[in-house]
Design a protein around this motif. Sequence first.
Motif, PDB file in Angstrom:
ATOM      1  N   MET A  25       0.771  -1.690  -0.071  1.00 35.29           N
ATOM      2  CA  MET A  25       0.037   0.035  -0.229  1.00 35.29           C
ATOM      3  C   MET A  25       0.684   1.563   0.015  1.00 35.29           C
ATOM      4  N   SER A  26       1.938   0.921   1.201  1.00 37.19           N
ATOM      5  CA  SER A  26       2.830   2.643   0.789  1.00 37.19           C
ATOM      6  C   SER A  26       3.749   2.941  -1.052  1.00 37.19           C
ATOM      7  N   HIS A  27       3.883   1.422  -1.417  1.00 34.15           N
ATOM      8  CA  HIS A  27       4.241   1.478  -2.681  1.00 34.15           C
ATOM      9  C   HIS A  27       3.043   2.100  -3.975  1.00 34.15           C
ATOM     10  N   ILE A  28       2.233   2.228  -3.386  1.00 32.16           N
ATOM     11  CA  ILE A  28       0.700   1.921  -4.228  1.00 32.16           C
ATOM     12  C   ILE A  28       0.568   4.178  -4.454  1.00 32.16           C
ATOM     13  N   PHE A  29       0.618   4.556  -2.900  1.00 31.45           N
ATOM     14  CA  PHE A  29       0.285   5.813  -2.476  1.00 31.45           C
ATOM     15  C   PHE A  29       2.076   6.850  -3.010  1.00 31.45           C
ATOM     16  N   SER A  30       2.478   5.639  -2.492  1.00 29.63           N
ATOM     17  CA  SER A  30       4.720   6.732  -3.564  1.00 29.63           C
ATOM     18  C   SER A  30       4.093   6.982  -4.847  1.00 29.63           C
ATOM     19  N   GLN A  31       4.090   5.540  -5.695  1.00 26.75           N
ATOM     20  CA  GLN A  31       3.687   6.004  -6.904  1.00 26.75           C
ATOM     21  C   GLN A  31       2.835   6.960  -6.732  1.00 26.75           C
ATOM     22  N   ALA A  32       1.556   7.508  -7.332  1.00 22.62           N
ATOM     23  CA  ALA A  32       1.006   7.962  -6.730  1.00 22.62           C
ATOM     24  C   ALA A  32       1.258   9.309  -6.526  1.00 22.62           C
ATOM     25  N   GLY A  33       2.179   9.704  -5.414  1.00 29.96           N
ATOM     26  CA  GLY A  33       2.854  10.925  -5.500  1.00 29.96           C
ATOM     27  C   GLY A  33       3.762  10.998  -6.321  1.00 29.96           C
TER      28      GLY A  33
ATOM     29  N   LYS B  13       1.462  30.210  -5.762  1.00 29.92           N
ATOM     30  CA  LYS B  13       1.297  28.943  -4.693  1.00 29.92           C
ATOM     31  C   LYS B  13       0.780  28.019  -5.321  1.00 29.92           C
ATOM     32  N   ILE B  14       0.365  26.420  -5.175  1.00 27.14           N
ATOM     33  CA  ILE B  14       0.471  25.566  -5.632  1.00 27.14           C
ATOM     34  C   ILE B  14      -0.077  24.402  -4.722  1.00 27.14           C
ATOM     35  N   VAL B  15      -2.125  24.971  -4.707  1.00 24.46           N
ATOM     36  CA  VAL B  15      -2.483  24.701  -3.242  1.00 24.46           C
ATOM     37  C   VAL B  15      -3.351  23.015  -3.755  1.00 24.46           C
ATOM     38  N   ILE B  16      -2.864  21.941  -3.229  1.00 20.10           N
ATOM     39  CA  ILE B  16      -3.586  20.743  -3.436  1.00 20.10           C
ATOM     40  C   ILE B  16      -4.747  20.778  -1.961  1.00 20.10           C
ATOM     41  N   SER B  17      -6.067  20.167  -2.745  1.00 21.52           N
ATOM     42  CA  SER B  17      -6.497  19.945  -1.634  1.00 21.52           C
ATOM     43  C   SER B  17      -8.171  18.895  -2.628  1.00 21.52           C
ATOM     44  N   GLY B  18      -9.434  18.663  -2.162  1.00 22.67           N
ATOM     45  CA  GLY B  18     -10.185  18.034  -2.286  1.00 22.67           C
ATOM     46  C   GLY B  18      -9.952  16.965  -1.414  1.00 22.67           C
ATOM     47  N   PRO B  19     -10.917  15.783  -1.383  1.00 26.69           N
ATOM     48  CA  PRO B  19     -11.202  14.628  -0.426  1.00 26.69           C
ATOM     49  C   PRO B  19      -9.837  13.697  -0.858  1.00 26.69           C
ATOM     50  N   GLY B  20      -9.265  13.698  -1.542  1.00 31.11           N
ATOM     51  CA  GLY B  20      -8.295  13.139  -1.788  1.00 31.11           C
ATOM     52  C   GLY B  20      -6.579  13.900  -0.886  1.00 31.11           C
ATOM     53  N   VAL B  21      -7.093  14.762   0.091  1.00 30.31           N
ATOM     54  CA  VAL B  21      -5.628  15.024   0.715  1.00 30.31           C
ATOM     55  C   VAL B  21      -5.749  14.401   1.732  1.00 30.31           C
ATOM     56  N   ARG B  22      -6.631  13.299   2.050  1.00 32.58           N
ATOM     57  CA  ARG B  22      -6.534  12.869   3.254  1.00 32.58           C
ATOM     58  C   ARG B  22      -5.193  11.778   3.665  1.00 32.58           C
ATOM     59  N   ALA B  23      -5.110  11.450   1.976  1.00 29.76           N
ATOM     60  CA  ALA B  23      -3.678  10.220   1.320  1.00 29.76           C
ATOM     61  C   ALA B  23      -2.638  11.137   1.381  1.00 29.76           C
ATOM     62  N   PHE B  24      -2.776  12.405   1.291  1.00 30.79           N
ATOM     63  CA  PHE B  24      -1.510  13.357   0.868  1.00 30.79           C
ATOM     64  C   PHE B  24       0.235  13.047   1.640  1.00 30.79           C
ATOM     65  N   ASP B  25      -0.101  12.915   3.170  1.00 29.46           N
ATOM     66  CA  ASP B  25       1.107  12.205   4.041  1.00 29.46           C
ATOM     67  C   ASP B  25       1.758  11.156   2.937  1.00 29.46           C
ATOM     68  N   TYR B  26       0.977  10.156   2.886  1.00 28.25           N
ATOM     69  CA  TYR B  26       1.963   8.966   1.947  1.00 28.25           C
ATOM     70  C   TYR B  26       1.889   9.454   0.768  1.00 28.25           C
ATOM     71  N   MET B  27       2.107  10.863   0.458  1.00 25.53           N
ATOM     72  CA  MET B  27       2.781  10.888  -1.164  1.00 25.53           C
ATOM     73  C   MET B  27       3.469  11.878  -0.893  1.00 25.53           C
ATOM     74  N   LYS B  28       3.650  12.552  -0.121  1.00 31.45           N
ATOM     75  CA  LYS B  28       4.239  13.054  -0.163  1.00 31.45           C
ATOM     76  C   LYS B  28       5.929  13.678   0.021  1.00 31.45           C
ATOM     77  N   GLU B  29       6.223  12.739   0.308  1.00 34.74           N
ATOM     78  CA  GLU B  29       7.509  12.536   0.059  1.00 34.74           C
ATOM     79  C   GLU B  29       8.091  11.936  -1.430  1.00 34.74           C
ATOM     80  N   SER B  30       7.417  11.169  -1.955  1.00 36.23           N
ATOM     81  CA  SER B  30       8.166  10.744  -3.396  1.00 36.23           C
ATOM     82  C   SER B  30       7.231  12.128  -4.559  1.00 36.23           C
ATOM     83  N   MET B  31       6.435  12.789  -4.251  1.00 36.36           N
ATOM     84  CA  MET B  31       5.811  14.066  -4.900  1.00 36.36           C
ATOM     85  C   MET B  31       7.174  14.771  -4.574  1.00 36.36           C
ATOM     86  N   THR B  32       7.254  15.432  -3.609  1.00 34.32           N
ATOM     87  CA  THR B  32       8.220  15.977  -3.210  1.00 34.32           C
ATOM     88  C   THR B  32       9.124  16.303  -3.903  1.00 34.32           C
TER      89      THR B  32
END
Length: 396
Positions: free
Chosen positions: A311-319, A337-356
Motif C-alpha cells: 500500500m505504501s508503494h501504491i501511494f508512493s507511485q501516486a506521489g 502557490k500550488i494548493v492541493i485540496s479535495g477529499p483525496g488529501v486524506r492520503a497526502f502524507d503518504y504521497m508527499k515524500e515521493s511527490m516532493t
Amino acid sequence: MKKITDTELIRSANRREIIQTLRQHGELARVEIGNFTQLSPATITSITSELVQQGFIVEQNVVLDPSSGRGRPKVKLQLNKQAAFYLAVKLSINEVRFMLGDTSGAIIAQATLSMLTVTLNQSQLVDALSKAIEEFIQQHKVERSKLLGLGLAVQGVIEPHGEGILWSPAVKDQQLELVELLAQQTQLPVFIANDANCLAVALKSLPRYSKVNNLVAIQLGYGVGMGLIVNGEFYQDAGSAATEFGHTKFSLNGPQCRCGGRGCIEAYVGDYAIYRDASAVYNLPPTDMLHPSEKQMLDLNKLAKDEHQAMSHIFSQAGTVLGMGLANVMALFNPQKIVISGPGVRAFDYMKESMTKTLSENLLPYHNVDNVVEKYNWDEDMAGIGMIAIMQQHTD
C-alpha cells in the motif's frame, strides 16, 4: 429594453466590492470599508444606505469605552445572513451533494443523495435533479423569494457559454443542456462550473490567498482536476475548462483512465485508480470502481499507516506521478502557490515524500519550490463554497 450606462456598471461593481469586503472581513464600520476598498466616503454611504434599506446588511451600534473619552457610538455594518440563500449542487459519479449557503457564503445545510447518474439520459437526469432539489428546499424551509441561485459544480468539461456539460464521467450522455432545462423546471436562475474551477474560486476568496495573484488549485478525489488564477483573475478559455491537469499524460502506455485514454495522471492518482491498484494486492470489498466510498479510501490509508509495503508503494507511485505533473505546471506557469485540496488529501502524507522528491528533481534551476506547494484540508466541501461564491458574483 433599458440601456445600462457606465455609471450603473460602476455602481454595481462598487456594490459587489462592498458586499465582498464584508464577507471577507466581517463586521466593519464605513470608514474601515473605505480602508479596504479605497472607495470614497460618499460612495460607501450611498451604497450601504441602500443595502440597509433592502435588508441586505444591518447596522450595529458599538458602544464606545467611556475611558476613551466622549463620542457617539460607532456604527458597524454586517451582512444579514438571512437576506439571501444560494443552493450549490455537486454532481459526481452516482452521487449528488446539496449545499445551502447564506448571504455570507457559509454552508448552513447540506445533504448527500445516491443517484445512478451514469445510467440516466438528459431528461431523466433533469427530472431526478429537479425532484431532489425541490425536496431539499422543502425540507430546509427555504423561502424561494430569497433563493437567488442554483449552481451546478460538475466534474468534466463545461459548455463554452455555460449552458451545460460537454463531457463528464458523472453522466451518461454528452452535450447536456442542463442549465436551461433545470431553470425551466425549478424556476430558479441556474449557473454551472467545473468543480476544480470552483475550488480555485473558493481558495482565492480566503484571506490567506486573497493577495496571491497566480495560484494553481489541484483537486484530488474521485478524479484529479485543476483550477487556475492568473493575474488575480479566474482563468478559462473559450472552452470554459482548459486546465485538464488530470488528463495530461504521465505514460503513453499506462493504465486505463476513465476518460478512455491511457497513462493520464488521474489513472494513477484518482481514488478509483488507487483502489484499483490496491484491489490487485488485497482482498478488498466490492465497490463502484469509479467511486470508492470514503470509508474504503480511509481503510487504504490505514494500511499505509500500518506500514503495509504494497500500500505504501501504491501511494508512493501516486506521489511520483503527481510530482511530475506539478513539475510541468511549474515549468509552464511558475505560480506563486500550488494548493492541493479535495477529499483525496486524506492520503497526502503518504504521497508527499515521493511527490516532493520528484518535483524537486524535475524543476529548472531557477524555480523555487520552497513554500510554493501546500495542502489545504478538505474539512468542508470547497467546491460547494466556490460554486456559492460564483453565484454571488453574478447576483450581488
